[in-house]
Design an enzyme around this catalytic site. Structure first.
Site, mmCIF file in Angstrom:
data_model
loop_
_atom_site.group_PDB
_atom_site.id
_atom_site.type_symbol
_atom_site.label_atom_id
_atom_site.label_comp_id
_atom_site.label_asym_id
_atom_site.label_seq_id
_atom_site.Cartn_x
_atom_site.Cartn_y
_atom_site.Cartn_z
ATOM 1 N N HIS A 263 0.598 -1.415 0.240
ATOM 2 C CA HIS A 263 0.560 0.038 0.365
ATOM 3 C C HIS A 263 0.789 1.676 0.062
ATOM 4 O O HIS A 263 1.206 2.059 0.833
ATOM 5 C CB HIS A 263 -1.298 0.144 1.384
ATOM 6 C CG HIS A 263 -0.607 -0.503 2.869
ATOM 7 N ND1 HIS A 263 -0.668 -0.606 3.507
ATOM 8 C CD2 HIS A 263 0.825 0.504 3.045
ATOM 9 C CE1 HIS A 263 0.758 -0.439 4.828
ATOM 10 N NE2 HIS A 263 0.713 0.631 4.143
ATOM 11 N N GLU B 173 5.163 -4.264 8.563
ATOM 12 C CA GLU B 173 3.790 -4.466 8.434
ATOM 13 C C GLU B 173 3.511 -5.599 7.380
ATOM 14 O O GLU B 173 1.671 -5.942 7.098
ATOM 15 C CB GLU B 173 3.141 -3.285 7.512
ATOM 16 C CG GLU B 173 3.656 -1.399 7.796
ATOM 17 C CD GLU B 173 3.155 -1.330 6.326
ATOM 18 O OE1 GLU B 173 3.220 0.590 6.799
ATOM 19 O OE2 GLU B 173 3.507 -1.171 4.788
ATOM 20 N N HIS C 182 -1.626 5.065 9.345
ATOM 21 C CA HIS C 182 -0.173 5.854 9.229
ATOM 22 C C HIS C 182 -0.383 7.473 9.509
ATOM 23 O O HIS C 182 0.460 8.479 9.305
ATOM 24 C CB HIS C 182 -0.041 6.147 7.722
ATOM 25 C CG HIS C 182 0.462 4.607 7.436
ATOM 26 N ND1 HIS C 182 -0.209 4.309 6.606
ATOM 27 C CD2 HIS C 182 2.197 4.195 6.888
ATOM 28 C CE1 HIS C 182 -0.100 2.804 6.061
ATOM 29 N NE2 HIS C 182 1.296 3.405 6.637
ATOM 30 N N HIS D 106 10.407 -3.396 3.135
ATOM 31 C CA HIS D 106 10.878 -1.737 3.134
ATOM 32 C C HIS D 106 10.792 -1.050 4.148
ATOM 33 O O HIS D 106 10.654 -1.666 5.642
ATOM 34 C CB HIS D 106 9.745 -1.221 2.459
ATOM 35 C CG HIS D 106 8.681 -0.851 3.400
ATOM 36 N ND1 HIS D 106 7.658 -2.249 3.295
ATOM 37 C CD2 HIS D 106 7.593 0.238 3.104
ATOM 38 C CE1 HIS D 106 6.284 -1.730 4.133
ATOM 39 N NE2 HIS D 106 6.391 -0.020 4.077
HETATM 40 C C1 DHB Z 1 5.565 3.905 1.601
HETATM 41 C C2 DHB Z 1 5.609 2.722 2.196
HETATM 42 C C3 DHB Z 1 4.823 2.508 2.549
HETATM 43 O O1 DHB Z 1 4.435 1.495 3.080
HETATM 44 C C4 DHB Z 1 3.979 3.740 3.453
HETATM 45 O O2 DHB Z 1 2.929 3.595 4.411
HETATM 46 C C5 DHB Z 1 4.050 4.496 2.623
HETATM 47 C C6 DHB Z 1 5.416 5.009 2.228
HETATM 48 C C7 DHB Z 1 7.100 4.165 -0.087
HETATM 49 O O3 DHB Z 1 7.479 3.139 0.040
HETATM 50 O O4 DHB Z 1 7.278 5.075 -0.115
HETATM 51 FE FE FE Z 2 2.888 1.693 4.780
#
Ligand code: DHB
Ligand code: FE
Length: 278
Positions: A12, A239, A59, A192
């Protein structure tokens, strides 16, 4: 009683919302990501779910760091999106399924999950973007019950606890007095990290093993502590707890992978998408 048709999971990322608004699905940067979705949409057109339970993490749009529930469930007639500061277009409101919300809340409290009940709840990109990817039409055709897991501010619920929450949600759906078809969604991940010394961290080997485990060994990731998961997947990769809750809801019986796709990177994230038929 209601019937669970299967599960969906997807990353997401706010930038996906901009790409959709600009029609960039065939652009070379975006194509390998968007190509993961048409086979899943074909499956959804066949099974036609009426309702989606969406495990996701807010978030900062609805819950900020001053008040952060570990688990929270929406019980609203509709869920609005709002400006999150990413510059992405705000999506139309999504209809809620209040009857299932209260059935889930009753069942979860009975099963000793001390959840927060939200009769008003804004939903951020973590809820709206996966819905838009699975159902690209103007209005989302399924009613939803959003289930928010704290994957943002420590202490986080353990992987084992999130899986157990999913199991309890699955039990509740199966005892809901309705002939509705329900799909369970988990959003976020895969590996990430957006900030700190390891910003940009991605772990392809772990992600692929995790995706395999969704089918073959659903409790595999529950062997890890939260700190081990952060180490292996990044501060935001955790997540994947939402995927685990989704998988818990599908229950112990075998599931079939309808389709899956993995692509690195979109923005800073290793993206995964998966559909499992129950
Ligand atoms: C990104 C990834 C995320 O899970 C999020 O909530 C906001 C940004 C990203 O990779 O830019
Ligand atoms: Fe996220």
């Amino acid at each position: 009683m209601a019937h669970i048709v299967g599960g969906l999971a997807a990353s997401h990322i706010p930038a996906i919302g901009s790409a959709i608004a600009k029609g960039l699905q065939q652009d070379p940067y975006w194509k390998p990501f968007f190509d993961g979705f048409p086979p899943i949409r074909d499956w959804l057109a066949q099974v036609q779910p009426d309702v989606a339970v969406v495990f996701y993490n807010d978030h900062g749009l609805n819950f900020f760091l001053d008040k952060m529930p570990t688990f929270a469930i929406g019980a609203a007639t509709e869920y609005r999106n709002a400006d999150e500061g990413w510059g992405i277009p705000t999506l139309p409101p999504i209809q809620g399924c209040v009857d299932l919300s209260w059935h889930l809340i009753d069942h979860l409290i009975e099963r000793e999950f001390d959840i927060v009940t939200c009769q008003e709840m804004l939903v951020d990109h973590a809820c709206t973007i996966p819905l838009k990817l699975f159902w690209p039409q103007e209005r989302c055709p399924v009613r939803i019950v959003p289930v928010n897991l704290n994957t943002v501010q420590f202490p986080l619920p353990s992987a084992k606890r999130c899986y157990a929450l999913g199991q309890a949600v699955g039990e509740a759906v199966r005892t809901w007095d309705s002939d509705a078809k329900v799909v369970i969604i988990g959003t976020g991940g895969l590996s990430h990290q957006l900030d700190g010394q390891r910003a940009g961290f991605i772990n392809k080997a772990f992600d692929l093993q995790f995706m395999d485990s969704m089918n073959a060994d659903p409790e595999w990731a529950t062997q890890y502590s939260i700190h081990e998961l952060v180490e292996k997947t990044g501060t935001q990769g955790v997540e994947l707890l939402n995927w685990l809750a989704m998988r818990g809801a599908l229950g112990g019986a075998a599931v079939q992978t309808v389709h899956r796709n993995y692509h690195i990177p979109i923005s800073n994230t290793a993206t995964g998408v998966m559909a499992l038929a129950a």
